[in-house]
Design an enzyme around this catalytic site. Structure first.
Site, mmCIF file in Angstrom:
data_model
loop_
_atom_site.group_PDB
_atom_site.id
_atom_site.type_symbol
_atom_site.label_atom_id
_atom_site.label_comp_id
_atom_site.label_asym_id
_atom_site.label_seq_id
_atom_site.Cartn_x
_atom_site.Cartn_y
_atom_site.Cartn_z
ATOM 1 N N ASP A 30 0.983 -1.617 0.447
ATOM 2 C CA ASP A 30 0.365 0.307 0.065
ATOM 3 C C ASP A 30 0.975 0.948 -0.216
ATOM 4 O OD1 ASP A 30 -2.717 1.090 -0.333
ATOM 5 O OD2 ASP A 30 -2.904 1.765 2.065
ATOM 6 N N SER A 31 0.764 1.942 -0.672
ATOM 7 C CA SER A 31 1.542 3.362 -1.151
ATOM 8 C C SER A 31 0.512 4.073 -0.840
ATOM 9 C CB SER A 31 2.893 3.562 -2.393
ATOM 10 O OG SER A 31 1.704 2.947 -3.030
ATOM 11 N N PHE A 112 2.841 8.704 -12.673
ATOM 12 C CA PHE A 112 1.300 8.254 -12.985
ATOM 13 C C PHE A 112 1.387 9.512 -10.960
ATOM 14 C CE2 PHE A 112 3.365 4.464 -11.417
ATOM 15 C CZ PHE A 112 2.664 3.941 -10.007
ATOM 16 N N GLY A 113 0.741 9.235 -10.792
ATOM 17 C CA GLY A 113 -0.371 10.435 -9.491
ATOM 18 C C GLY A 113 0.931 11.611 -9.831
ATOM 19 N N TYR A 114 1.513 11.631 -8.460
ATOM 20 C CA TYR A 114 1.318 12.735 -8.255
ATOM 21 C C TYR A 114 3.015 13.221 -8.587
ATOM 22 C CZ TYR A 114 -2.529 12.545 -4.898
ATOM 23 O OH TYR A 114 -3.711 12.240 -3.999
ATOM 24 N N ASP A 115 3.599 12.201 -9.517
ATOM 25 C CA ASP A 115 4.349 12.062 -10.185
ATOM 26 C C ASP A 115 4.715 13.618 -10.672
ATOM 27 O OD1 ASP A 115 6.121 10.145 -8.856
ATOM 28 O OD2 ASP A 115 5.601 9.116 -11.292
ATOM 29 N N LYS A 135 14.615 6.671 -11.379
ATOM 30 C CA LYS A 135 13.214 6.558 -10.236
ATOM 31 C C LYS A 135 12.908 5.061 -10.039
ATOM 32 C CE LYS A 135 8.528 7.480 -10.604
ATOM 33 N NZ LYS A 135 7.154 6.947 -11.427
ATOM 34 N N HIS A 140 9.570 4.739 -3.171
ATOM 35 C CA HIS A 140 9.515 4.384 -1.929
ATOM 36 C C HIS A 140 9.260 3.163 -2.174
ATOM 37 C CE1 HIS A 140 6.452 5.481 -4.556
ATOM 38 N NE2 HIS A 140 5.346 5.085 -4.060
ATOM 39 N N ARG A 141 8.383 2.273 -3.135
ATOM 40 C CA ARG A 141 8.759 0.373 -3.583
ATOM 41 C C ARG A 141 9.968 -0.111 -3.430
ATOM 42 N NH1 ARG A 141 4.398 2.964 -6.419
ATOM 43 N NH2 ARG A 141 2.384 2.116 -5.578
#
Length: 167
Positions: A30-31, A112-115, A135, A140-141
Site C-alpha cells: 500500500d502506498s 503517474f499519480g502525483y509524479d 526513479k 519508495h516501493r
C-alpha cells in the site's frame, strides 16, 4: 477493501487476503503521498483523494488547491509499506520512503499519480521527469522491497525461515 488507517495495515490486509485465498505466501503493498502541511494527507487515501479511485488529474488538482497559499518548500514524501505473509510464519512488513516537495505546477509527462508535482530538490526535477532507472532506484516501493529482501536474507542465514513446504 483497504480499511486500514495506515499503509502497513492496508498492505497486511491485502497480503492476508491473497494468502488465505490460495494458501500460499503472498506479498502486497500500500502506498501513497504524505504532505507535511496537510498533516499527512492524502495518506492512505492518495489514490482516491478526490473521491474517485485513480483519477490522477483530479487528485493533483485537489492537492494543489488544498496547498494554495502554503509557501515553499512544501515537504512531502512518497510512502510504501510492503507486507510478506506466509502460512505458519510471522508477517514481514517494511516501509520505504522518498522525500521531496510539492510544486505549484506540473512538470514532466512520465510516471503517474502525483509524479508531475512531486519535486526532488537533489535532482532538480519531478519524479515525472526522471529516467525510469533513476526513479526505480529512488522509489519508495523499491526501498521497501529491498528491506524485505534483506530481512529474508537474514532469516535464511539464521535458518529461521526455511521452506518447509518443499521436499
Amino acid at each position: 477493501e483497504e480499511t486500514g488507517t495506515t499503509f502497513e495495515e492496508n498492505a497486511l490486509i491485502k497480503a492476508n487476503y491473497v494468502m488465505n485465498a490460495c494458501g500460499q505466501a503472498a506479498i502486497a503493498d500500500d502506498s501513497g503521498l504524505e504532505v507535511d502541511a496537510l498533516n499527512g494527507e492524502p495518506g492512505v487515501y492518495s489514490a482516491r483523494y478526490c473521491g474517485r479511485h485513480g483519477d490522477d488529474e483530479a487528485n493533483n488538482e485537489l492537492l494543489l488547491k488544498n496547498l494554495a497559499g502554503v509557501p515553499a518548500p512544501r515537504h512531502a514524501r512518497y510512502v510504501a509499506a510492503i507486507a510478506l505473509v506466509r502460512p505458519g510464519h510471522e508477517p514481514i512488513i517494511r516501509r520505504g520512503t522518498c522525500e521531496g516537495e510539492i510544486l505549484t505546477e506540473r512538470r514532466g509527462t512520465g510516471g503517474f499519480g502525483y509524479d508531475p508535482i512531486f519535486y526532488l530538490p537533489q535532482y532538480g526535477c519531478t519524479t515525472a521527469q526522471l529516467e525510469p532507472d533513476v526513479k526505480n532506484e529512488l522509489s519508495h516501493r523499491g526501498k521497501a522491497l529491498r528491506a524485505i529482501k534483506e530481512q529474508l536474507r537474514k532469516y535464511c542465514e539464521e535458518g529461521a525461515y526455511e521452506d518447509t513446504d518443499r521436499q
